[in-house]
Enzyme design. Structure first.
Site, mmCIF file in Angstrom:
data_model
loop_
_atom_site.group_PDB
_atom_site.id
_atom_site.type_symbol
_atom_site.label_atom_id
_atom_site.label_comp_id
_atom_site.label_asym_id
_atom_site.label_seq_id
_atom_site.Cartn_x
_atom_site.Cartn_y
_atom_site.Cartn_z
ATOM 1 N N GLU A 1 1.042 -1.304 0.068
ATOM 2 C CA GLU A 1 -0.129 -0.102 -0.020
ATOM 3 C C GLU A 1 0.587 1.333 -0.041
ATOM 4 O O GLU A 1 1.829 1.363 0.860
ATOM 5 C CB GLU A 1 -1.066 -0.089 1.088
ATOM 6 C CG GLU A 1 -1.923 0.994 1.242
ATOM 7 C CD GLU A 1 -2.773 1.197 2.344
ATOM 8 O OE1 GLU A 1 -2.884 0.251 3.212
ATOM 9 O OE2 GLU A 1 -3.784 2.109 2.281
ATOM 10 N N GLY B 1 3.451 2.347 11.057
ATOM 11 C CA GLY B 1 3.304 1.437 12.068
ATOM 12 C C GLY B 1 2.897 -0.137 11.759
ATOM 13 O O GLY B 1 3.670 -0.830 12.274
ATOM 14 N N ALA B 2 1.939 -0.089 10.700
ATOM 15 C CA ALA B 2 1.953 -1.594 10.377
ATOM 16 C C ALA B 2 0.914 -1.600 9.243
ATOM 17 O O ALA B 2 0.561 -0.570 8.693
ATOM 18 C CB ALA B 2 0.869 -2.274 11.689
ATOM 19 N N MET B 3 0.548 -2.907 8.538
ATOM 20 C CA MET B 3 -0.016 -2.965 7.257
ATOM 21 C C MET B 3 -1.079 -4.263 7.286
ATOM 22 O O MET B 3 -0.789 -5.411 7.949
ATOM 23 C CB MET B 3 0.913 -3.066 6.088
ATOM 24 C CG MET B 3 0.147 -3.417 4.914
ATOM 25 S SD MET B 3 -0.741 -1.880 4.511
ATOM 26 C CE MET B 3 -1.812 -2.695 3.405
ATOM 27 N N GLU C 1 -5.267 -2.851 12.912
ATOM 28 C CA GLU C 1 -5.006 -3.867 11.319
ATOM 29 C C GLU C 1 -5.996 -4.830 11.383
ATOM 30 O O GLU C 1 -6.372 -5.066 10.282
ATOM 31 C CB GLU C 1 -3.492 -4.159 11.284
ATOM 32 C CG GLU C 1 -2.391 -3.227 11.662
ATOM 33 C CD GLU C 1 -2.586 -1.909 10.625
ATOM 34 O OE1 GLU C 1 -3.056 -2.004 9.816
ATOM 35 O OE2 GLU C 1 -2.236 -0.899 11.019
ATOM 36 N N HIS D 1 -9.180 -3.797 10.057
ATOM 37 C CA HIS D 1 -9.199 -3.380 8.685
ATOM 38 C C HIS D 1 -9.813 -4.721 7.738
ATOM 39 O O HIS D 1 -10.041 -4.649 6.770
ATOM 40 C CB HIS D 1 -7.913 -3.290 7.980
ATOM 41 C CG HIS D 1 -7.377 -1.670 8.250
ATOM 42 N ND1 HIS D 1 -8.192 -0.901 7.569
ATOM 43 C CD2 HIS D 1 -6.535 -1.286 8.387
ATOM 44 C CE1 HIS D 1 -7.686 0.434 7.680
ATOM 45 N NE2 HIS D 1 -6.544 0.287 8.297
ATOM 46 N N GLU E 1 -9.846 4.200 6.574
ATOM 47 C CA GLU E 1 -8.954 4.583 7.781
ATOM 48 C C GLU E 1 -9.547 5.273 8.905
ATOM 49 O O GLU E 1 -9.569 5.175 10.146
ATOM 50 C CB GLU E 1 -7.731 5.477 7.029
ATOM 51 C CG GLU E 1 -6.718 4.983 6.192
ATOM 52 C CD GLU E 1 -6.201 3.464 6.809
ATOM 53 O OE1 GLU E 1 -6.191 3.335 7.876
ATOM 54 O OE2 GLU E 1 -5.523 2.693 6.225
HETATM 55 N N1 B3K Z 1 -3.044 0.974 5.604
HETATM 56 C C1 B3K Z 1 -1.637 1.263 6.198
HETATM 57 C C2 B3K Z 1 -0.882 2.517 5.876
HETATM 58 C C3 B3K Z 1 -0.267 2.290 4.547
HETATM 59 C C4 B3K Z 1 0.559 3.506 4.266
HETATM 60 C C5 B3K Z 1 0.881 3.446 2.893
HETATM 61 N N2 B3K Z 1 1.999 4.651 2.854
HETATM 62 C C6 B3K Z 1 -1.688 0.989 7.622
HETATM 63 C C7 B3K Z 1 -2.917 1.418 8.310
HETATM 64 O O1 B3K Z 1 -3.562 2.451 8.214
HETATM 65 O O2 B3K Z 1 -3.726 0.456 8.905
HETATM 66 ZN ZN ZN Z 2 -5.199 1.932 8.825
#
Ligand code: B3K
Ligand code: ZN
Length: 881
Positions: free
Chosen positions: A127, A268-270, A305, A308, A327
């Site tokens: 991402e 932070g995380a993905m 996460e 999500h 987000e």
């Molecule tokens: N979705 C990712 C963030 C990605 C950032 C890309 N530059 C983490 C999060 O918001 O959970």
């Molecule tokens: Zn997020």
């Protein structure tokens, strides 16, 4: 690349993809410098696209090795290829398969986007647009495919091979040196959710049975030897999975859920489907190496996460303009989870502090943008506090407006209707319009309009009529590209506080929605409350019901009364902060008034004395929030123009010192009362006691440095946990001298083998508000604990320095010069981290003229630098505009 040459991508230009990809079969042979990727795409024309359109696949620094169409070689003239693009000029107008071989070098990938190596572990970050650094693809979130991934590697180097979904096969290759694993993810997903991991990792495991009865193997993978630090993350995962079942009716949907911690990570995380990849800072925890704050952040991010999986993965975004769809909503969900697990008011206060410090400052400067931006050059620059934190506030307001039941019904409808799709904000809002029967057209303006609204409020009591009239008006200052602002829908939760607490609210006003909420959706309105038996004090924006500034002229006595009598804990805290903020703003504007702060300090201390004796020990986490004055940056933003950081710092220090001096013995006694002989536990109640105790230590360090230093040294020596030891270090940084330097050295020695702890050590030093700090930071860059290639190290030391209001904004401009120099150097290897740092300049326009000119000159210097990344060029250009 010069930003001026970069195309502006606009929301209004969105059109569906001409092609769809139903399935993706990846065969990846991992190698540190030559990883081969064989991708097989099942393509078909999109009925919603343009018939007969060419197929244009995205790439980024890619090397094409081979290409075949339906298994056959294709003519050179039939396609063209660059590292950025692969185009089939006249593809078949039916279903066909395309086989694309690429080769990448993970060891040379310093951008940490795509496939890279982090301490010998292969991992990916896709991402927003990293997949195109692995293979040519339709790298856009509305192209969703079912992935099957075969990974192959040397067994010794990568005994663990993970990808999304469930593992369907694994085995050794002839010879026994190499092995493979095949992963299949049945849920169609966009490429940005693809992930793989390969490496030598330890793990902890736990079985989980969902409310629907699915058995799931949960695992948290960490660097070898660190499995004993993964327990808290696992505990958080299990709790947040249950919470999502209970509160949102969401169950997990695969047989495995894996979390992997890596040490080099841009954020932070993905949330990759079934395979979340984390910055190890947000996974690893034990009492010796993580603070209470770390435990809380890990809980929030593990939950974020995981959440999500539904808000982001099952339902994704149609295009990147809709980023807040996943987000903002997911931040709201993780905030609610933490509030339920801990203290709701304290969590709200902490979140509002973050919102003000990060988002209000963004909204007040040149980088201001709507929650749903209309145009971008580099999407990675739009993962901002506005999209995340303000995006979450918009959801919170929506819930208040439609009510609890319609909110849940709207969410249920959203999950049902949009599951498996790439959705828009309009799709989302339609669900709540339907569930509540309300017209949300006006509310939707929150997504379009940038800037922090201000509510101007005043009240009048009519003794004869026994009525109280509240006049409310709203205004929003112009932001870049939006000179004219329209009124937004503002839910104002309120109460009228009388001598014995809240007075009953009765009004015939249409603006009153019931439940103590007035809806201000026009430029101004008045609400008259009847049967008001006595002159009340208005308590407005309870629970911070809208993300706005409030101008309400209450005198100090009324504010102190709210502090002691308001039934809303948020507004008790807010009343207190308002008294402090006013004094800090006045003195920050006019340093000649510094001595007058003694009076405010006295009044605040008097108000606190009773509170600290009676209430503080019962709710220490709340008390800690009260004792913490508004952040320097928040004072600067309230002043708004001709800002002199040194004057603000002096005011802040003086006020804290006065409060500390006035409270004197009370503080020492409170510390004693809060001391605990029990073993460290990260639970909220114990963390609250430590927070208050350490807040008190800071006040003592300022007001009575000798005893402060003694206490800090003793606390460091006795500390059985990092929270107390780090607080001891922070307190010592307030007291210049040999004692400070000795403790700094001792800390480094104690934690020499702990990079994440040394990050805190680097940051504590970068934040010292003294003129020697820049030299100290330069020296620390040579320290073995620092590395310019690791984002955590850079954020701790350089990011810490950029957050040091007085030292970044030195009068000689050296702070700006230093940051500019680092940004330019770092841009060559990691543009995303570089552009984040450059955004530290975002408040430059509010500074006094001398600093303003120096900051502008350095920004212009960065902007002129040849061969800037798109990331940095975009921030430089917008910050200067
Ligand atoms: N979705 C990712 C963030 C990605 C950032 C890309 N530059 C983490 C999060 O918001 O959970
Ligand atoms: Zn997020």
């Amino acid at each position: 690349m010069r930003s001026d040459d970069t195309p502006l991508i606009r929301l209004e230009d969105y059109r569906p993809s001409d092609w769809l990809i139903d399935t993706v079969d990846l065969d990846i042979s991992l190698h540190p410098t030559k990883t081969r990727i064989r991708s097989q795409l099942a393509l078909r024309p999109n009925p919603a696209g343009r018939p007969g359109a060419p197929l244009v696949l995205d790439g980024d620094e890619l090397k094409l090795v081979a290409i075949r169409l339906d298994g056959l070689l294709i003519d050179d003239a039939a396609y063209s290829v660059t590292p950025q693009q692969l185009t089939l000029h006249a593809p078949p107008t039916r279903r066909f398969t395309l086989m694309i071989d690429t080769e990448v070098d993970p060891s040379a990938n310093t951008k940490l986007m795509g496939l890279y190596l982090s301490s010998h572990v292969y991992c990916t970050q896709c991402e927003a647009d990293g997949f195109r650094r692995i293979s040519y693809f339709l790298d856009r979130p509305d192209v969703m495919s079912v992935y099957t991934v075969r990974l192959e590697a040397r067994k010794l180097i990568a005994p663990v091979l993970l990808s999304n979904g469930n593992r369907v096969a694994a085995g050794e290759l002839p010879g026994g040196e190499r092995h493979f694993a095949v992963w299949h993810d049945p849920h169609p997903k966009p490429a940005y959710l693809f992930a793989l991991v390969g490496g030598a990792l330890d793990h902890v495991r736990q079985n989980y049975v969902t409310a629907e009865g699915r058995s799931v193997e949960l695992a948290v993978y960490v660097e070898p030897g660190k499995a004993d630090r993964a327990g808290w993350a696992m505990d958080c995962l299990v709790r947040c999975m249950r919470w999502d079942e209970r509160v949102f009716g969401r169950n997990y949907d695969l047989d495995v859920f894996n979390i992997v911690a890596v040490s080099d990570f841009n954020m932070g995380a993905m949330e990759n489907k079934g395979l979340n990849i984390f910055n190890d800072k947000y996974v690893l925890a034990d009492p010796q190496t993580a603070t209470d704050g770390d435990y809380a952040s890990i809980e929030a991010i593990i939950a974020h996460e995981y959440f999500h999986n539904w808000t982001g993965n099952r339902i994704t975004c149609r295009d990147w303009f809709q980023l807040c769809l996943k987000e903002g909503l997911t931040v709201f969900r993780d905030q609610e989870f933490s509030a339920d697990e801990r203290s709701r008011p304290v969590k709200r206060i902490a979140d509002v502090r973050t919102l003000r410090t990060t988002q209000f400052s963004e909204d007040a400067g040149p980088l201001a943008h709507p929650v749903r931006p209309r145009a971008y050059k580099e999407i990675n620059n739009f993962y901002t506090p506005t999209v995340y934190e303000k995006g979450a506030e918009v959801i919170r307001m929506l819930k208040l407006l439609v009510g609890e039941a319609a909110f849940r019904a709207g969410m249920d409808l959203y999950f049902e209707r949009c599951d498996g799709t790439a959705a828009t904000i309009e799709d989302f809002l339609a669900c709540f319009a339907e569930s509540s029967g309300q017209d949300l057209t006006h509310f939707a303006r929150w997504y379009e309009q940038a800037g922090t609204p201000t509510i101007v409020a005043s009240g009048r009591y009519d003794a004869a009529a026994r009525s109280y009239t509240l006049d409310l008006a709203q205004k929003t200052a112009p932001t870049p590209g939006q000179p004219e602002k329209q009124p937004v829908v503002l839910p104002v939760a309120l109460g009228l506080v009388g001598g014995r607490g809240d007075l009953p609210l009765a009004t015939a006003s249409e603006a009153y929605a019931g439940n103590g909420v007035v809806i201000l959706d026009q430029p101004s309105l008045s609400v008259t409350f009847t049967d008001v038996a006595e002159p009340p004090i208005p308590s407005l924006l309870r629970g911070f019901s809208a993300p706005v500034r409030l101008e309400l002229d209450l005198d100090e006595a009324a504010l102190l009364r709210l502090f002691s009598a308001d039934s809303d804990p948020f507004n008790r805290w807010q009343a207190w902060q308002t008294v402090a903020m006013r004094a800090l703003v006045e003195t920050g504007r006019d340093p000649g008034r510094l001595d007058a702060l003694a009076g405010t300090g006295e009044a605040l201390a008097a108000g606190l004395r009773e509170f600290l004796k009676t209430e503080a020990p019962a709710d220490p986490a709340f008390a800690a929030q009260v004792l913490r004055l508004p952040a320097l940056g928040d004072v600067a933003r309230e002043i708004g123009r001709d800002v002199d950081p040194d004057a603000i710092q002096a005011a802040h220090r003086r006020l804290s010192t006065e409060i500390g001096r006035q409270l004197g013995r009370d503080l020492l006694e409170l510390r004693e009362r809060l001391a605990s002989a029990a073993r460290y536990s990260p639970d909220a109640a114990s963390a609250g006691r430590r927070a208050l105790r350490n807040e008190v230590l800071g006040l003592i360090a300022l007001s009575a440095p000798d005893s402060g230093a003694q206490l800090a040294e003793a606390q460091f020596a006795a500390g059985d946990n990092l929270t107390d030891r780090l607080a001891a270090l922070a307190a010592m940084t307030l007291i210049p001298g040999n004692g400070r330097e000795a403790l700094i050295a001792r800390f480094a020695k104690t934690y020499a083998a702990e990079p994440l702890v040394l990050d805190k050590w680097l940051m504590a030093q970068a934040l010292i508000p003294e003129s020697g700090t820049l030299d100290r930071v330069r020296t620390l860059m040579q320290h073995p604990a620092f590395s310019l290639t690791n984002p955590n190290r850079v954020r701790a030391l350089i990011g810490g320095f950029a957050a040091n209001l007085t030292q970044f904004n030195r009068t000689d401009g050296e702070g700006y010069a230093f940051l500019a120099e680092i940004v330019i150097a770092l841009d060559r290897t990691n543009p995303q981290v570089a552009s984040r740092l450059l955004a530290s300049f975002k408040s430059w326009r509010m500074l006094e003229p001398r600093r303003k000119a120096l900051a502008e000159a350095k920004l212009a210097m960065v902007a002129r630098t040849p061969n800037l990344s798109r990331d940095v060029a975009d921030i430089a250009e917008r910050t200067l505009a």
